[in-house]
Design a protein around this motif. Sequence first.
Motif, mmCIF file in Angstrom:
data_model
loop_
_atom_site.group_PDB
_atom_site.id
_atom_site.type_symbol
_atom_site.label_atom_id
_atom_site.label_comp_id
_atom_site.label_asym_id
_atom_site.label_seq_id
_atom_site.Cartn_x
_atom_site.Cartn_y
_atom_site.Cartn_z
ATOM 1 N N LEU A 1 0.859 -1.174 0.000
ATOM 2 C CA LEU A 1 0.000 0.000 0.000
ATOM 3 C C LEU A 1 0.900 1.230 0.000
ATOM 4 C CD1 LEU A 1 -2.605 -1.290 2.616
ATOM 5 C CD2 LEU A 1 -3.019 -0.959 0.165
ATOM 6 N N SER A 2 0.320 2.403 0.071
ATOM 7 C CA SER A 2 1.110 3.617 -0.008
ATOM 8 C C SER A 2 0.393 4.735 0.722
ATOM 9 C CB SER A 2 1.331 4.000 -1.479
ATOM 10 O OG SER A 2 1.996 5.243 -1.584
ATOM 11 N N THR A 3 1.131 5.825 0.994
ATOM 12 C CA THR A 3 0.511 7.024 1.554
ATOM 13 C C THR A 3 0.622 8.211 0.602
ATOM 14 O OG1 THR A 3 2.540 7.815 2.659
ATOM 15 C CG2 THR A 3 1.151 6.253 3.874
ATOM 16 N N ILE A 4 1.297 8.045 -0.539
ATOM 17 C CA ILE A 4 1.500 9.157 -1.461
ATOM 18 C C ILE A 4 0.164 9.728 -1.914
ATOM 19 C CG2 ILE A 4 1.680 7.582 -3.425
ATOM 20 C CD1 ILE A 4 3.514 10.951 -3.056
ATOM 21 N N ALA A 5 0.037 11.051 -1.817
ATOM 22 C CA ALA A 5 -1.142 11.773 -2.306
ATOM 23 C C ALA A 5 -2.419 11.424 -1.557
ATOM 24 C CB ALA A 5 -1.336 11.543 -3.805
ATOM 25 N N ALA A 6 -2.293 10.841 -0.363
ATOM 26 C CA ALA A 6 -3.489 10.674 0.467
ATOM 27 C C ALA A 6 -3.940 12.015 1.021
ATOM 28 C CB ALA A 6 -3.207 9.698 1.609
ATOM 29 N N CYS A 7 -3.051 12.992 1.004
ATOM 30 C CA CYS A 7 -3.336 14.370 1.395
ATOM 31 C C CYS A 7 -2.648 15.277 0.369
ATOM 32 C CB CYS A 7 -2.799 14.667 2.801
ATOM 33 S SG CYS A 7 -3.029 13.353 4.019
ATOM 34 N N GLY A 8 -2.768 16.585 0.527
ATOM 35 C CA GLY A 8 -2.057 17.504 -0.341
ATOM 36 C C GLY A 8 -2.866 18.000 -1.526
ATOM 37 N N ASP A 9 -2.238 18.877 -2.307
ATOM 38 C CA ASP A 9 -2.895 19.548 -3.425
ATOM 39 C C ASP A 9 -2.788 18.704 -4.694
ATOM 40 O OD1 ASP A 9 -3.250 21.555 -1.594
ATOM 41 O OD2 ASP A 9 -1.664 22.843 -2.385
ATOM 42 N N VAL A 10 -3.384 17.535 -4.656
ATOM 43 C CA VAL A 10 -3.356 16.563 -5.747
ATOM 44 C C VAL A 10 -4.679 15.808 -5.739
ATOM 45 C CG1 VAL A 10 -0.853 16.215 -5.868
ATOM 46 C CG2 VAL A 10 -2.193 14.964 -4.168
ATOM 47 N N ASN A 11 -4.862 14.926 -6.706
ATOM 48 C CA ASN A 11 -6.004 14.028 -6.640
ATOM 49 C C ASN A 11 -5.784 13.026 -5.514
ATOM 50 O OD1 ASN A 11 -8.408 12.595 -7.541
ATOM 51 N ND2 ASN A 11 -6.974 11.009 -8.146
ATOM 52 N N ARG A 12 -6.744 12.945 -4.609
ATOM 53 C CA ARG A 12 -6.604 12.100 -3.424
ATOM 54 C C ARG A 12 -7.247 10.729 -3.658
ATOM 55 N NH1 ARG A 12 -7.133 16.073 1.869
ATOM 56 N NH2 ARG A 12 -5.589 17.618 1.223
ATOM 57 N N ASN A 13 -7.472 9.995 -2.577
ATOM 58 C CA ASN A 13 -7.994 8.633 -2.680
ATOM 59 C C ASN A 13 -9.298 8.605 -3.470
ATOM 60 O OD1 ASN A 13 -7.436 5.899 -1.823
ATOM 61 N ND2 ASN A 13 -9.320 6.024 -0.633
ATOM 62 N N VAL A 14 -9.363 7.788 -4.507
ATOM 63 C CA VAL A 14 -10.575 7.672 -5.323
ATOM 64 C C VAL A 14 -11.536 6.709 -4.626
ATOM 65 C CG1 VAL A 14 -11.516 7.030 -7.567
ATOM 66 C CG2 VAL A 14 -9.271 8.135 -7.421
ATOM 67 N N VAL A 15 -12.767 7.155 -4.421
ATOM 68 C CA VAL A 15 -13.744 6.362 -3.674
ATOM 69 C C VAL A 15 -14.806 5.813 -4.605
ATOM 70 C CG1 VAL A 15 -13.341 7.676 -1.560
ATOM 71 C CG2 VAL A 15 -15.180 8.389 -3.112
#
Length: 580
Positions: free
Chosen positions: A137-151
């Motif tokens: 798994l990863s934590t990259i882009a789970a926060c921040g000014d990017v596309n976050r986790n797709v639900v």
Amino acid sequence: MTQNLQQQSNLSPDEALKRKSRYLRGTILESLADSITGSATSDDIKLLKFHGTYQQDDRDLRVERMRQKLEPAYSFMVRIRMPGGICTADQWLQLDEIAQKYANNSLRITTRQTFQYHGVIKRYLKSTIAGINKAALSTIAACGDVNRNVVCHNNPYLSTCHEEVYDWAKRLSNRFLPQTGAYPEIWLDKEKISADSSIKEEPLYGETYLPRKFKIGIALPPSNDIDVFAQDLGLIAINDGNHLIGFNVSVGGGMGMTHNVPETYPRLASVIGFCTLDQIFEVAEHIIRIQRDFGNRSDRQQARLKYTIDSRGIDWFKEELNQRLGWKLESPRPYHFESNNDPFGWVQDFKGNWHLSLCLLSGRIKDTPEQPLMTGLREIAKIHQGDFRLTTNQNLTIANIPPAEKKNIEALVEKYHLPMPEKISRVRQDAMSCVALPTCGLAMAESERMLPDFLNKLEAILARIGLQNDPITVRVTGCPNGCGRPYISEIALVGKSLGRYNLYLGAEFAGQRLNKLYKESLTEDEIIETLTPIFKHYAQDRNKGEYFGNFVVRMGYVEEVKEGKDFNKKDIELKAVKTA
């Protein structure tokens, strides 16, 4: 990249920081190595969000530590990127081990359909993130000014269409991942890439990434369990009965606002058309590019896509998208939503396997004397042949259970007193909260910690009136930023100050209308006193099948909010009078 020139000339400090960060590297490695303090530098704190972690401190201890002349009790919240909210039993056990070893002996399911840890101190931060990556798994882009986790809907086994929805969530998530080498360098000890400035690490995002966070969600009607209209880019799956044929595209959803700043408001996404499956990547990428190029980079309070659209108009947005595509979206296809909650209990899929959905209040997975929830789920993971599915309503599905395994799972559910729906009131099943105090630095009031006792009071009133079996959505947040999606809840409590909340009423049950401020700055007891006569009125005078949110609008308790700009209508009018 055709950046908006006006905004380039007046970048906010956050934009300047991103530009000079060397694609999110900053001085994070130096901050991690500094053993004198439990904190990172102020700049690195902002950059760490892109890596999936927020610095926090224990606010319960602030005053005492200040008295002792100690720095705050710093720790980090770590969020996982998990498209569609799915993990295997082996991954569950690895994440459980991380929680026991490095965090506060709990996991928390978020409203973005993933896990986050709390209480990770700085010297364990790298080990925590590396451990998550070891679990694939990863934590990259789970926060921040990017596309976050797709639900998306959490259970792809229910039908072929559900499978396809989950597949698209994964593909969209992978498509819009940041490409920077900073993440593997910092957390996984990968070799640094060349410092050659000609290397384009972010072909989509560029060196300043997006103006603010960006969220994508996929709904499969008639369930709106992911609150598709709260997403920057919402995709409403259209099918022919057997397979998906495309998506209705909605844009500009977002929940955040700021108290006493009427120019900020929640907004529901606008449906702008339909695209086929082979067009979705192109459509999604151009929508992200429009926000990248035109989003407000001078004022972060006005930087979400919803404000980009409202400042120029939805017609402008559609024309800009059509021009970039070189073709036009088709007219939206018909669809119908019935609710935005989760179904609970046992269900069997079309292949014969079983799925058990549990209600986990506020998504918190931990052991208590009354309910050893974390231990029980750990023991299930040890024998489970399927996987685990998280929901955006902070609940959990033990999924893909072979018929022969069902009795073993049932025995563990009973042994560890796991929360079966028949033991939980209807209002509690649909309730949600954010974390708030003591860790969230933005919290103005309690949320997760106050919710159980508040629901006890609410349940007593509803039972006395005869509404104990009626579905009424209640959501509590510690501040107005909207992490628990409060503004599309029939009843919402939004923290105003310690022990006091603004009370909002009147959202539509399926998440298709915003609520409206009813009364300000109430205590919990005052909220119960305020709601009691409204509940009595509802019990006596509702129409057949009428939901609570529709009733309070019909009876005039609050005005219907038709669009986000109307959310603070009275505040805006009052401000205009004062200005004049």
